[in-house]
Design a protein around this motif. Sequence first.
Motif, PDB file in Angstrom:
ATOM      1  N   LYS A 162      -1.101  17.303  -6.651  1.00 23.02           N
ATOM      2  CA  LYS A 162      -1.041  15.806  -7.068  1.00 23.02           C
ATOM      3  C   LYS A 162       0.075  15.239  -6.459  1.00 23.02           C
ATOM      4  O   LYS A 162       0.237  14.110  -5.917  1.00 23.02           O
ATOM      5  CB  LYS A 162      -1.030  15.635  -8.624  1.00 23.02           C
ATOM      6  N   PRO A 163       1.556  15.871  -6.426  1.00 27.75           N
ATOM      7  CA  PRO A 163       2.371  15.250  -5.759  1.00 27.75           C
ATOM      8  C   PRO A 163       2.261  14.924  -4.358  1.00 27.75           C
ATOM      9  O   PRO A 163       2.537  13.916  -3.803  1.00 27.75           O
ATOM     10  CB  PRO A 163       3.681  16.132  -5.881  1.00 27.75           C
ATOM     11  N   LEU A 164       1.546  15.946  -3.630  1.00 24.74           N
ATOM     12  CA  LEU A 164       1.030  15.614  -2.323  1.00 24.74           C
ATOM     13  C   LEU A 164       0.078  14.611  -1.910  1.00 24.74           C
ATOM     14  O   LEU A 164       0.299  13.889  -1.106  1.00 24.74           O
ATOM     15  CB  LEU A 164       0.627  17.223  -1.757  1.00 24.74           C
ATOM     16  N   GLN A 165      -0.804  14.370  -2.867  1.00 21.33           N
ATOM     17  CA  GLN A 165      -1.742  13.405  -2.840  1.00 21.33           C
ATOM     18  C   GLN A 165      -0.947  12.100  -2.957  1.00 21.33           C
ATOM     19  O   GLN A 165      -1.338  11.071  -2.043  1.00 21.33           O
ATOM     20  CB  GLN A 165      -2.796  13.610  -4.106  1.00 21.33           C
ATOM     21  N   PHE A 166      -0.114  11.689  -3.919  1.00 24.05           N
ATOM     22  CA  PHE A 166       0.409  10.781  -4.055  1.00 24.05           C
ATOM     23  C   PHE A 166       1.394  10.430  -3.178  1.00 24.05           C
ATOM     24  O   PHE A 166       1.721   9.080  -2.575  1.00 24.05           O
ATOM     25  CB  PHE A 166       1.032  10.473  -5.583  1.00 24.05           C
ATOM     26  N   LEU A 167       1.787  11.238  -2.488  1.00 18.90           N
ATOM     27  CA  LEU A 167       3.008  11.080  -1.728  1.00 18.90           C
ATOM     28  C   LEU A 167       2.285  10.550  -0.208  1.00 18.90           C
ATOM     29  O   LEU A 167       2.812   9.780   0.318  1.00 18.90           O
ATOM     30  CB  LEU A 167       3.478  12.588  -1.204  1.00 18.90           C
ATOM     31  N   ALA A 168       1.093  11.128  -0.002  1.00 18.54           N
ATOM     32  CA  ALA A 168       0.218  10.714   1.094  1.00 18.54           C
ATOM     33  C   ALA A 168      -0.336   9.197   1.016  1.00 18.54           C
ATOM     34  O   ALA A 168      -0.055   8.560   1.903  1.00 18.54           O
ATOM     35  CB  ALA A 168      -1.007  11.449   1.295  1.00 18.54           C
ATOM     36  N   PHE A 169      -0.736   8.680  -0.359  1.00 16.77           N
ATOM     37  CA  PHE A 169      -0.717   7.628  -0.696  1.00 16.77           C
ATOM     38  C   PHE A 169       0.224   6.502  -0.388  1.00 16.77           C
ATOM     39  O   PHE A 169       0.247   5.413   0.306  1.00 16.77           O
ATOM     40  CB  PHE A 169      -1.371   7.122  -1.976  1.00 16.77           C
ATOM     41  N   ALA A 170       1.275   7.067  -0.781  1.00 19.34           N
ATOM     42  CA  ALA A 170       2.578   6.209  -0.676  1.00 19.34           C
ATOM     43  C   ALA A 170       3.040   5.757   0.646  1.00 19.34           C
ATOM     44  O   ALA A 170       3.288   4.502   0.995  1.00 19.34           O
ATOM     45  CB  ALA A 170       3.761   6.786  -1.403  1.00 19.34           C
ATOM     46  N   PHE A 171       2.801   6.917   1.509  1.00 18.64           N
ATOM     47  CA  PHE A 171       3.412   6.841   2.907  1.00 18.64           C
ATOM     48  C   PHE A 171       2.182   6.260   3.863  1.00 18.64           C
ATOM     49  O   PHE A 171       2.706   5.438   4.945  1.00 18.64           O
ATOM     50  CB  PHE A 171       3.777   7.903   3.580  1.00 18.64           C
ATOM     51  N   VAL A 172       1.209   6.195   3.562  1.00 16.83           N
ATOM     52  CA  VAL A 172       0.100   5.493   4.122  1.00 16.83           C
ATOM     53  C   VAL A 172       0.326   3.990   3.942  1.00 16.83           C
ATOM     54  O   VAL A 172       0.172   3.135   5.155  1.00 16.83           O
ATOM     55  CB  VAL A 172      -1.360   5.732   3.606  1.00 16.83           C
ATOM     56  N   TYR A 173       0.663   3.552   2.834  1.00 15.63           N
ATOM     57  CA  TYR A 173       1.136   2.015   2.496  1.00 15.63           C
ATOM     58  C   TYR A 173       2.492   1.774   3.228  1.00 15.63           C
ATOM     59  O   TYR A 173       2.470   0.410   3.951  1.00 15.63           O
ATOM     60  CB  TYR A 173       1.399   1.858   1.089  1.00 15.63           C
ATOM     61  N   ARG A 174       3.368   2.706   3.177  1.00 15.46           N
ATOM     62  CA  ARG A 174       4.519   2.289   4.001  1.00 15.46           C
ATOM     63  C   ARG A 174       4.417   2.180   5.386  1.00 15.46           C
ATOM     64  O   ARG A 174       5.069   1.352   6.119  1.00 15.46           O
ATOM     65  CB  ARG A 174       5.505   3.376   3.605  1.00 15.46           C
ATOM     66  N   ILE A 175       3.831   2.677   6.052  1.00 17.44           N
ATOM     67  CA  ILE A 175       3.569   3.000   7.589  1.00 17.44           C
ATOM     68  C   ILE A 175       2.437   1.636   7.940  1.00 17.44           C
ATOM     69  O   ILE A 175       2.795   1.149   8.902  1.00 17.44           O
ATOM     70  CB  ILE A 175       2.738   4.391   8.063  1.00 17.44           C
ATOM     71  N   PHE A 176       1.543   1.729   7.002  1.00 12.46           N
ATOM     72  CA  PHE A 176       0.626   0.517   7.287  1.00 12.46           C
ATOM     73  C   PHE A 176       1.618  -1.022   7.205  1.00 12.46           C
ATOM     74  O   PHE A 176       1.262  -2.039   8.328  1.00 12.46           O
ATOM     75  CB  PHE A 176      -0.415   0.449   6.013  1.00 12.46           C
ATOM     76  N   GLU A 177       2.322  -1.131   6.356  1.00 15.05           N
ATOM     77  CA  GLU A 177       3.364  -2.480   6.423  1.00 15.05           C
ATOM     78  C   GLU A 177       4.282  -2.215   7.388  1.00 15.05           C
ATOM     79  O   GLU A 177       4.410  -3.529   8.179  1.00 15.05           O
ATOM     80  CB  GLU A 177       3.942  -2.404   5.158  1.00 15.05           C
ATOM     81  N   LYS A 178       4.559  -1.314   8.027  1.00 13.72           N
ATOM     82  CA  LYS A 178       5.653  -1.129   8.978  1.00 13.72           C
ATOM     83  C   LYS A 178       4.968  -1.713  10.303  1.00 13.72           C
ATOM     84  O   LYS A 178       5.344  -2.296  11.331  1.00 13.72           O
ATOM     85  CB  LYS A 178       6.377  -0.025   9.226  1.00 13.72           C
ATOM     86  N   LEU A 179       3.582  -1.105  10.700  1.00 13.02           N
ATOM     87  CA  LEU A 179       2.716  -1.329  11.884  1.00 13.02           C
ATOM     88  C   LEU A 179       2.581  -2.881  11.825  1.00 13.02           C
ATOM     89  O   LEU A 179       2.377  -3.543  12.846  1.00 13.02           O
ATOM     90  CB  LEU A 179       1.617  -0.617  11.782  1.00 13.02           C
TER      91      LEU A 179
END
Length: 238
Positions: free
Chosen positions: A134-151
Amino acid sequence: MVCAAASAAGSSSSSDDSNPYEVLGVNPIEGFDMVKAAYARRRKDAERRGDEATLAQLEKAYDKIMMSQLTKRKQGVTFGSFKVSKEVRYADKQPIVPWGPRFTKSDDKDIKINLAISAVFIAWVFINRNAEWKPLQFLAFAFVYRIFEKLKAFEPPTPTFTEEGEDEGRMMRMGKRLLRSLALVFGCIAIASLGYTGLLNFIEYAGGFIPVFLYNNQELLVTGFTAVVLHIIASYYR
């Protein structure tokens, strides 16, 4: 200094004496992000009015400012101590792999946020050890959002509006950002997973015994390594 900044950009074309900063309504010492925002806002208004003359004037002013900063790219400064925007500084440098990560350092605040996110999930998996990934799953969701906003912050301010005033390319650009964010995040997860498996196979192939710590802590090692790599990607690349 303000006068020197304005004249440096305004003198790039002898055929038009208009000051590009006055055309866009921005201060010459403001950052390039403010220039982009002003350009996008005024372009949108001109397109809604159907004012072709203003559109042409805005395009020419924006090109003047862009070119004036590109001439100082190698020095890393525009006017005096004002640095060239990172987007402008590397605008004429194409990456070897078009879809590969491009070096773009985030602000100190964003770097600290990314570091905090990675630290939280590393602590979670370290404490629980067996958290069913579960930590890896939520980690992926969090950084998808972070990178999405940076792009999103690096999108060129060139929207195309329909007659109803809607941006017809908005969904396409959003889809590309999401696809790139997912590719970067899951690429990091794949590297961590394959690296862990490759390490175990190498140890076994070399004729040695796999350490108990490596064998029993797959989730901890993969999640921890992924968190570190995602922090680097989100903070220094896009």
